[in-house]
Design an enzyme around this catalytic site. Structure first.
Site, PDB file in Angstrom:
ATOM      1  CG  ASP A  38      35.054  29.532  42.043  1.00 34.51           C
ATOM      2  OD1 ASP A  38      36.280  29.280  42.013  1.00 34.51           O
ATOM      3  OD2 ASP A  38      34.548  30.314  42.857  1.00 34.51           O
ATOM      4  NE  ARG A  74      41.658  27.303  40.290  1.00 31.30           N
ATOM      5  CZ  ARG A  74      42.205  27.568  39.095  1.00 31.30           C
ATOM      6  NH1 ARG A  74      42.582  28.792  38.817  1.00 31.30           N
ATOM      7  NH2 ARG A  74      42.358  26.621  38.210  1.00 31.30           N
ATOM      8  N   GLY A 134      36.550  35.962  49.588  1.00 31.02           N
ATOM      9  CA  GLY A 134      37.490  36.677  50.446  1.00 31.02           C
ATOM     10  C   GLY A 134      38.375  35.696  51.180  1.00 31.02           C
ATOM     11  CB  SER A 194      38.915  37.574  41.887  1.00 26.54           C
ATOM     12  OG  SER A 194      38.771  36.177  41.834  1.00 26.54           O
ATOM     13  CG  ASP A 211      38.979  35.382  38.446  1.00 24.64           C
ATOM     14  OD1 ASP A 211      38.493  34.952  39.507  1.00 24.64           O
ATOM     15  OD2 ASP A 211      39.974  36.124  38.389  1.00 24.64           O
ATOM     16  CB  SER A 263      37.039  31.535  39.681  1.00 25.53           C
ATOM     17  OG  SER A 263      36.914  32.806  40.239  1.00 25.53           O
TER      18      SER A 263
END
Lengths: 230, 261
Positions: free
Chosen positions: B44, B46, B74, B156, B193, B196
């Protein structure tokens, strides 16, 4: 190469505590006009990095002349709303008329302060028409400090939105502005819609849909617009 | 290496109750899948700092070598510097050996580097590429452990992406099937999520050929604004102005070339 190990963290005793609160995100914006008030909220409910629901509005009709917007810990939002509904019903049966907006605002403040030492984790806004028929907006902190204002943003994206409201509605930080442009319902509604679109770009807790309610002497009109769903 | 001179001061300040600055994390959904001719990597776009989106379109698929790419989740700075460093080492290795780089070399360098820092470098990576031994796909965790797998997700949004993989993965897919699967996996992360968002980037690595799709697909478009917010000229009041002399207006009177020994 030397390795940095934090040995102290492993040695100190840790205590696990149950937290009675959670942060469910969401944003509410309210604007008071000459003879109307507008209050909008996003419809996303989240916890941590997950989405709990995409269709939970944070604004409730409490009376024909008043709307209550609450964000924060959703458990407390629901309980506070129940509490207010019960008190409003009592007033209606006792006095034979609906509670006026300014009285509701005062009552919310005392209800919140009653729980001064175990607060409702909610950021509230009351929007409606005052006794003169003019638009009014009241904003609160979690323990009941409140103030009547002409516009306010509260919730997770409030820090992003408030400066934009100051600029577009309060005409701050700019000169030679044509303040004679009338603040109509349509202009405010479009502005609130654009504000939520901008906030959902930069705040992860704001998005999905924005529900905007416009209250005037004829009643409450609600409209929804889509926002980013990522 | 790293300069550790501020560590003692920072520990002291943290004890006093001062707030440590938040590092920018990439939130993230990254994934990789092996297909019949190579590897497809997806990510992604973001980047978040707390709950604020710092970058709506950041690049998470990093170049390691012509035939090796690495997705990073991370702490953004950690993934950027770590992958740049290993990319540099791979180039030097290529010059020293005279051979095309191997995915396993990058893997070994990454895991030995991250293990040395005991997890303090918060870089969770999906490493993929094609070399003389064929297509290869690995995950590298911040503490230095690695896995070799046919399909992987990190970040995540990894649970959302993995649920799509577990449903749709099969061995020996062709390129279109693999790209489609990766797209849907990243999209699941973007939509479900909160860490993201924005677009899906895809990189397809085949023997002798790499195709970068940036973006492969825009999942959430920026919506049209209903109002016009352009500020007219005069909104910012000019209090005083000084005329700046342009460089070309200066006349050259004397020129002298001096050598630095």
């Amino acid at each position: 190469m030397a390795v940095l190990i934090d040995s102290k963290a492993a040695m100190e005793p840790t205590q696990h505590r149950f937290s009675p609160y959670a942060m469910n995100g969401g944003t509410v914006v309210a604007v008071a006009g000459d003879d109307f008030a507008v209050i909008g909220s996003d419809t996303r409910l989240s916890e941590g990095y997950s989405i709990l629901s995409r269709d939970v509005s944070k604004v409730r009709n409490v009376t024909k002349a008043c709307l209550l917007g609450s964000v924060g810990f959703h458990g407390d939002v629901l309980t506070l709303t129940k509490m207010m509904d019960a008190r409003l019903k009592q007033y209606l049966h006792t006095h034979g008329k609906e509670m006026p907006c300014e009285a509701i605002a005062q009552m919310l403040s005392t209800t919140l302060y009653y729980r001064r030492f175990f607060p409702y984790y909610t950021y509230n806004m009351v929007a409606g028409l005052d006794k003169q028929g003019k638009g009014c907006v009241f904003s609160y902190d979690p323990v009941g400090s409140y103030e009547r204002e002409s516009y306010r943003a509260s919730g997770s994206a409030s820090a992003i939105i408030q400066p934009l409201l100051d600029n577009q509605i309060g005409f701050k930080n700019q000169s030679n502005v044509d303040t004679s442009i009338p603040m109509t319902r349509e202009r405010v509604r479009d502005l609130v819609r654009d504000i939520f679109a901008a906030a959902s770009e930069r705040d992860i807790y704001t998005g999905d849909e924005v529900e905007i309610a416009i209250i005037d002497k004829n009643g409450i009109e609600t409209v929804r617009y889509p926002l980013r769903s990522d | 290496g790293f300069s550790l001179e501020n560590c003692r001061r920072n520990a002291f300040l943290a004890k006093q109750g001062a707030e440590m600055p938040k590092s920018r994390k990439t939130g993230t959904t990254i994934c990789g899948v092996i297909f019949n001719e190579g590897v497809v990597l997806g990510a992604d776009t973001r980047a978040t700092g707390g709950s604020i989106v710092c970058d709506l379109n950041c690049e998470k698929i990093h170049y390691i070598a012509d035939n090796v790419y690495c997705c990073g989740a991370g702490t953004a700075a950690d993934t950027e510097f770590t992958t740049k460093m290993i990319s540099s080492k791979m180039e030097l290795l290529k010059l020293r050996t005279g051979r095309e780089g191997r995915v396993i070399s990058a893997l070994r360098m990454l895991k030995q580097y991250l293990f040395r820092y005991q997890g303090h470098i918060s870089a969770a990576l999906v490493l993929g590429g094609v070399d003389v031994n064929g297509p290869a796909l690995y995950t590298v965790y911040p503490h230095g452990s690695t896995d070799k797998l046919p399909y992987v997700t990190m970040g995540s949004g990894s649970l959302a992406a993995m649920s799509v993989f577990e449903d749709g993965f099969k061995m020996g897919m062709n390129e279109e099937e693999a790209k489609n699967l990766v797209f849907h996996a990243i999209r699941a992360g973007i939509v479900n999520d909160l860490g993201s968002g924005s677009n899906v980037d895809i990189t397809v690595i085949r023997k002798g050929n790499v195709e970068v799709f940036r973006p492969y697909q825009v999942v959430c478009k920026k919506s049209e604004r209903a109002g016009d917010y352009t500020f007219p000229v005069g909104t910012t009041v000019v209090t005083s102005s000084t005329e700046m002399v342009p460089f070309s207006a200066l006349t050259v009177t004397d020129e002298e070339v001096m050598e630095i020994s």
